[in-house]
Design a protein around this motif. Structure first.
Motif, PDB file in Angstrom:
ATOM      1  N   GLY A  80       3.714  86.663 -71.940  1.00 40.07           N
ATOM      2  CA  GLY A  80       4.215  85.542 -71.576  1.00 40.07           C
ATOM      3  C   GLY A  80       3.957  84.430 -72.395  1.00 40.07           C
ATOM      4  N   PHE A 208       7.552  92.445 -57.767  1.00 43.31           N
ATOM      5  CA  PHE A 208       8.852  91.652 -58.539  1.00 43.31           C
ATOM      6  C   PHE A 208      10.072  92.522 -58.664  1.00 43.31           C
ATOM      7  N   ASP A 280      11.610  88.184 -56.398  1.00 46.07           N
ATOM      8  CA  ASP A 280      12.824  88.793 -57.107  1.00 46.07           C
ATOM      9  C   ASP A 280      12.236  89.223 -58.355  1.00 46.07           C
ATOM     10  N   ARG A 281      13.178  89.916 -59.130  1.00 46.42           N
ATOM     11  CA  ARG A 281      12.839  90.577 -60.397  1.00 46.42           C
ATOM     12  C   ARG A 281      12.503  89.755 -61.455  1.00 46.42           C
ATOM     13  N   ARG A 282      11.679  89.886 -62.119  1.00 42.80           N
ATOM     14  CA  ARG A 282      11.142  88.974 -63.472  1.00 42.80           C
ATOM     15  C   ARG A 282      12.198  89.335 -64.561  1.00 42.80           C
ATOM     16  N   ASP A 285      12.005  92.846 -67.224  1.00 41.90           N
ATOM     17  CA  ASP A 285      11.342  93.919 -66.770  1.00 41.90           C
ATOM     18  C   ASP A 285      12.000  95.135 -66.618  1.00 41.90           C
TER      19      ASP A 285
END
Length: 329
Positions: A80, A208, A280-282, A285
């Motif tokens: 990130g 996530f 929630d999903r990142r 990913d």
């Protein structure tokens, strides 16, 4: 051999230093301690506090310590951050590495072992991931590692540099005797984060995404013990005898574990309940990432000692239980 371990006070580097000693080699450590820990390196090992990209620091070490081979574990590795601060990652991961290689060649040191990453592949076209997959990194971290790999190939062709680049999957675990382990700030790796949630050092662990096309709906990743990684780096030495040798290897167990499986395994190993929050999903990913390491096993005789993720977690737990504040620095 006399081996300069750049980043030898970091997580993987410090474990490799111990494995080098066990194999009868003489490690020398260079680390600027931005992320490394002085306590991770035994007092009897020569230690230099400095930057890998500074020839005024590196050249005297290569000469005075009669270095035969350099290992590089000193990259910045927060994906990130690499997106928000790419200049920092290109400067340290690529430019400083280029300066290190230039200094090595100037001093007649022509053997190099590089800590690369499966992030050079980006989102894989097929699984398990083999070395011949297209390399399409999706973040500056993976791109800087790929840039170094390409630089190494050019240097091997032009200058006779012999190198090995190891593309890791998820390094995990700690030394079996509990003497050194994983201590990052900030910590982003799943296993230590789950252990922190189990011990109350963090409120919970977030999952996530629970709707992936995987057996339990959570992401699958390949966790490989840090000492298994280190042993592969030493096993490659014989491959570097020939000038211009260029070696690329994936390092993983080939058996992925889901996020839920990791949480369940930590609960089993520690005997503690892990509080979980589903989120929630990142973005970015992939559902699954896992290695085909058959090339390393066939060519290097590399054997994976820790084949069960619970055994990997047990070593991590031994370290974290005894060192709740890490190295304390």
């Amino acid at each position: 051999m006399n081996v300069l371990v750049v980043g030898g006070a970091g997580y993987i580097g410090s474990h490799c230093v111990r494995q080098l000693q066990a194999a009868g080699h003489r490690p020398v450590v260079l680390d600027n301690l931005v992320f490394g820990h002085r306590k991770a390196v035994a007092p009897d090992i020569p230690f230099y506090d400095g930057d890998l990209g500074d020839p005024d620091v590196v050249a005297p070490i290569l000469k005075d310590e009669k270095i035969d081979l350099v290992m590089h574990f000193a990259a910045f590795a927060y994906v990130g951050e690499s997106v928000t601060e790419p200049r920092k990652y290109y400067e340290n991961n690529f430019v400083a590495t280029l300066r290190l290689l230039e200094t090595m060649l100037d001093e007649g040191v022509n053997k190099f072992v590089f800590s690369s990453t499966c992030a050079t592949y980006g989102e894989p076209e097929t699984l398990p991931m083999v070395e011949s997959l297209p390399q399409k990194p999706i973040n500056p971290y993976g791109q800087t590692k790929l840039d170094v790999e390409n630089c190494l190939k050019a240097f091997a062709h032009a200058y006779g540099l012999s190198f090995a680049a190891f593309r890791y999957f998820n390094a995990a675990g700690a030394a079996e005797d509990g003497s050194i382990g994983e201590d990052h700030d900030p910590e982003t790796h799943l296993i230590p984060l789950v252990i922190d949630a189990a011990t109350g050092r963090r409120e919970n662990i977030k999952i996530f995404g629970t709707d992936y096309d995987t057996p339990d709906g959570t992401c699958l990743r390949d966790y490989v013990h840090v000492d298994d990684l280190a042993r592969a780096h030493i096993a490659v030495f014989e491959k570097l005898a020939e000038p211009g040798a260029s070696c690329f290897y994936n390092l993983g167990t080939g058996t992925p574990n889901s996020v839920r499986e990791i949480i369940n395994a930590v609960e089993e190993v520690t005997g503690k309940k892990v509080p979980v929050v589903e989120a929630d999903r990142r973005p970015g990913d992939p559902p699954a990432l896992y290695a085909d390491s058959s090339k390393a096993q066939a060519e290097l005789g590399w054997e994976i000692k820790f084949t069960d993720v619970k055994d990997i977690i047990a070593t991590a737990w031994k370290w974290h239980e005894a060192n709740p504040d890490g190295f304390g620095d």
